[in-house]
Write a protein that holds these residues in place. Structure first.
Motif, PDB file in Angstrom:
ATOM      1  N   VAL A  98       2.230   6.316 -12.820  1.00  0.00           N
ATOM      2  CA  VAL A  98       0.901   5.763 -13.082  1.00  0.00           C
ATOM      3  C   VAL A  98       0.989   4.257 -13.307  1.00  0.00           C
ATOM      4  O   VAL A  98       0.178   3.476 -12.780  1.00  0.00           O
ATOM      5  CB  VAL A  98       0.237   6.467 -14.289  1.00  0.00           C
ATOM      6  N   GLU A  99       1.984   3.825 -14.059  1.00  0.00           N
ATOM      7  CA  GLU A  99       2.161   2.396 -14.313  1.00  0.00           C
ATOM      8  C   GLU A  99       2.498   1.637 -13.028  1.00  0.00           C
ATOM      9  O   GLU A  99       2.049   0.504 -12.841  1.00  0.00           O
ATOM     10  CB  GLU A  99       3.238   2.177 -15.363  1.00  0.00           C
ATOM     11  N   THR A 157       0.822  -1.218   0.000  1.00  0.00           N
ATOM     12  CA  THR A 157       0.000   0.000   0.000  1.00  0.00           C
ATOM     13  C   THR A 157       0.851   1.262   0.000  1.00  0.00           C
ATOM     14  O   THR A 157       0.394   2.311  -0.455  1.00  0.00           O
ATOM     15  CB  THR A 157      -0.940   0.021   1.221  1.00  0.00           C
ATOM     16  N   SER A 158       2.075   1.187   0.517  1.00  0.00           N
ATOM     17  CA  SER A 158       2.918   2.386   0.503  1.00  0.00           C
ATOM     18  C   SER A 158       3.378   2.734  -0.908  1.00  0.00           C
ATOM     19  O   SER A 158       3.798   3.862  -1.163  1.00  0.00           O
ATOM     20  CB  SER A 158       4.118   2.220   1.434  1.00  0.00           C
ATOM     21  N   VAL A 159       3.282   1.785  -1.837  1.00  0.00           N
ATOM     22  CA  VAL A 159       3.613   2.065  -3.231  1.00  0.00           C
ATOM     23  C   VAL A 159       2.687   3.146  -3.775  1.00  0.00           C
ATOM     24  O   VAL A 159       3.114   4.023  -4.523  1.00  0.00           O
ATOM     25  CB  VAL A 159       3.529   0.776  -4.080  1.00  0.00           C
ATOM     26  N   PHE A 160       1.414   3.104  -3.357  1.00  0.00           N
ATOM     27  CA  PHE A 160       0.465   4.121  -3.808  1.00  0.00           C
ATOM     28  C   PHE A 160       0.858   5.512  -3.296  1.00  0.00           C
ATOM     29  O   PHE A 160       0.762   6.495  -4.021  1.00  0.00           O
ATOM     30  CB  PHE A 160      -0.951   3.776  -3.353  1.00  0.00           C
ATOM     31  N   ALA A 194       0.707  -2.188  -8.936  1.00  0.00           N
ATOM     32  CA  ALA A 194       0.419  -2.493  -7.530  1.00  0.00           C
ATOM     33  C   ALA A 194      -1.048  -2.872  -7.356  1.00  0.00           C
ATOM     34  O   ALA A 194      -1.373  -3.793  -6.592  1.00  0.00           O
ATOM     35  CB  ALA A 194       0.777  -1.306  -6.650  1.00  0.00           C
ATOM     36  N   LYS A 195      -1.936  -2.184  -8.069  1.00  0.00           N
ATOM     37  CA  LYS A 195      -3.355  -2.502  -7.996  1.00  0.00           C
ATOM     38  C   LYS A 195      -3.622  -3.912  -8.521  1.00  0.00           C
ATOM     39  O   LYS A 195      -4.361  -4.694  -7.907  1.00  0.00           O
ATOM     40  CB  LYS A 195      -4.167  -1.487  -8.796  1.00  0.00           C
ATOM     41  N   MET A 208      -1.486  -6.380  -8.582  1.00  0.00           N
ATOM     42  CA  MET A 208      -0.927  -7.331  -7.625  1.00  0.00           C
ATOM     43  C   MET A 208      -1.868  -7.528  -6.442  1.00  0.00           C
ATOM     44  O   MET A 208      -2.067  -8.657  -5.977  1.00  0.00           O
ATOM     45  CB  MET A 208       0.446  -6.854  -7.139  1.00  0.00           C
ATOM     46  N   MET A 209      -2.470  -6.457  -5.955  1.00  0.00           N
ATOM     47  CA  MET A 209      -3.411  -6.571  -4.837  1.00  0.00           C
ATOM     48  C   MET A 209      -4.655  -7.348  -5.251  1.00  0.00           C
ATOM     49  O   MET A 209      -5.182  -8.148  -4.469  1.00  0.00           O
ATOM     50  CB  MET A 209      -3.786  -5.181  -4.332  1.00  0.00           C
ATOM     51  N   GLN A 210      -5.117  -7.154  -6.460  1.00  0.00           N
ATOM     52  CA  GLN A 210      -6.277  -7.905  -6.939  1.00  0.00           C
ATOM     53  C   GLN A 210      -5.954  -9.392  -7.057  1.00  0.00           C
ATOM     54  O   GLN A 210      -6.783 -10.239  -6.749  1.00  0.00           O
ATOM     55  CB  GLN A 210      -6.748  -7.358  -8.282  1.00  0.00           C
ATOM     56  N   ARG A 211      -4.742  -9.715  -7.481  1.00  0.00           N
ATOM     57  CA  ARG A 211      -4.348 -11.125  -7.591  1.00  0.00           C
ATOM     58  C   ARG A 211      -4.180 -11.772  -6.225  1.00  0.00           C
ATOM     59  O   ARG A 211      -4.449 -12.953  -6.061  1.00  0.00           O
ATOM     60  CB  ARG A 211      -3.075 -11.237  -8.410  1.00  0.00           C
ATOM     61  N   VAL A 212      -3.731 -11.004  -5.249  1.00  0.00           N
ATOM     62  CA  VAL A 212      -3.613 -11.534  -3.896  1.00  0.00           C
ATOM     63  C   VAL A 212      -4.981 -11.891  -3.352  1.00  0.00           C
ATOM     64  O   VAL A 212      -5.155 -12.910  -2.666  1.00  0.00           O
ATOM     65  CB  VAL A 212      -2.893 -10.511  -2.967  1.00  0.00           C
ATOM     66  N   LEU A 213      -5.987 -11.092  -3.665  1.00  0.00           N
ATOM     67  CA  LEU A 213      -7.336 -11.367  -3.191  1.00  0.00           C
ATOM     68  C   LEU A 213      -7.919 -12.628  -3.809  1.00  0.00           C
ATOM     69  O   LEU A 213      -8.790 -13.271  -3.219  1.00  0.00           O
ATOM     70  CB  LEU A 213      -8.257 -10.178  -3.499  1.00  0.00           C
ATOM     71  N   THR A 214      -7.457 -13.001  -4.980  1.00  0.00           N
ATOM     72  CA  THR A 214      -7.986 -14.203  -5.632  1.00  0.00           C
ATOM     73  C   THR A 214      -7.189 -15.449  -5.311  1.00  0.00           C
ATOM     74  O   THR A 214      -7.486 -16.531  -5.838  1.00  0.00           O
ATOM     75  CB  THR A 214      -8.023 -14.019  -7.162  1.00  0.00           C
ATOM     76  N   LEU A 215      -6.169 -15.368  -4.456  1.00  0.00           N
ATOM     77  CA  LEU A 215      -5.360 -16.540  -4.123  1.00  0.00           C
ATOM     78  C   LEU A 215      -6.147 -17.618  -3.411  1.00  0.00           C
ATOM     79  O   LEU A 215      -5.921 -18.808  -3.620  1.00  0.00           O
ATOM     80  CB  LEU A 215      -4.165 -16.132  -3.247  1.00  0.00           C
ATOM     81  N   GLY A 216      -7.078 -17.250  -2.586  1.00  0.00           N
ATOM     82  CA  GLY A 216      -7.828 -18.229  -1.809  1.00  0.00           C
ATOM     83  C   GLY A 216      -8.927 -18.944  -2.577  1.00  0.00           C
ATOM     84  O   GLY A 216      -9.563 -19.851  -2.069  1.00  0.00           O
ATOM     85  N   GLN A 217      -9.143 -18.582  -3.804  1.00  0.00           N
ATOM     86  CA  GLN A 217     -10.248 -19.184  -4.564  1.00  0.00           C
ATOM     87  C   GLN A 217      -9.862 -20.484  -5.215  1.00  0.00           C
ATOM     88  O   GLN A 217      -8.867 -20.798  -5.646  1.00  0.00           O
ATOM     89  CB  GLN A 217     -10.750 -18.212  -5.630  1.00  0.00           C
TER      90      GLN A 217
END
Length: 147
Positions: free
Chosen positions: A129-130, A4-7, A135-136, A138-147
């Motif tokens: 911007v890139e 999150t500090s990347v943002f 980072a966004k 990567m965060m979305q992919r982390v949320l889908t790890l448990g599926q």
């Protein structure tokens, strides 16, 4: 450093580059303004950047290397300074803004350098911007790890 500090870091970089682009556009807009006196002539302006470190923001986030390595937390604009290089004096006695000696003073703005600086600032903004988009994702992919 957390993801999150990347943002925050990229956001401060985008803000700094936006300030840089604004000063460049001001320099280009005033590149051909003339004056009859050195004191009243527009001088090129440039922003001064400084790195903001984690310790300056109130903590080291538990890093083992906090006293040795300081990680950056972003960039800030310390101020905008005027370029002190010499102005261009041209002998134009028929110019309405000419002084008693017939000289008019042009700003110390080099449009070619300003355009190159503008391209550099624009690309730095795009890079930030890139970074935010990556980072966004990567965060979305982390949320889908448990599926």
């Amino acid at each position: 450093m957390s993801l999150t500090s990347v943002f925050n870091i990229a956001g401060t970089g985008m803000s700094a580059q936006s300030t840089r682009l604004n000063t460049i556009s001001s320099n280009i807009a005033n590149a051909e303004t003339v004056s009859s006196s050195i004191d009243q002539t527009y001088r090129a302006r440039h922003p001064v950047f400084a790195t903001v470190f984690q310790n300056a923001q109130g903590g080291n986030n538990g890093s083992l290397f906090a006293d040795k390595d300081q990680s950056g937390a972003g960039v800030q604009v310390m101020g905008i300074v005027e370029d002190q290089s010499s102005l261009m004096a041209r002998y134009e006695p028929n110019h309405p803004a000419a002084n008693e000696a017939g000289y008019v003073y042009y700003p110390n703005v080099n449009v070619v350098e300003e355009m190159a600086d503008m391209i550099s600032a624009s690309r730095a903004f795009q890079t930030n911007v890139e970074m935010m988009n990556t980072a966004k994702q990567m965060m979305q992919r982390v949320l889908t790890l448990g599926q």
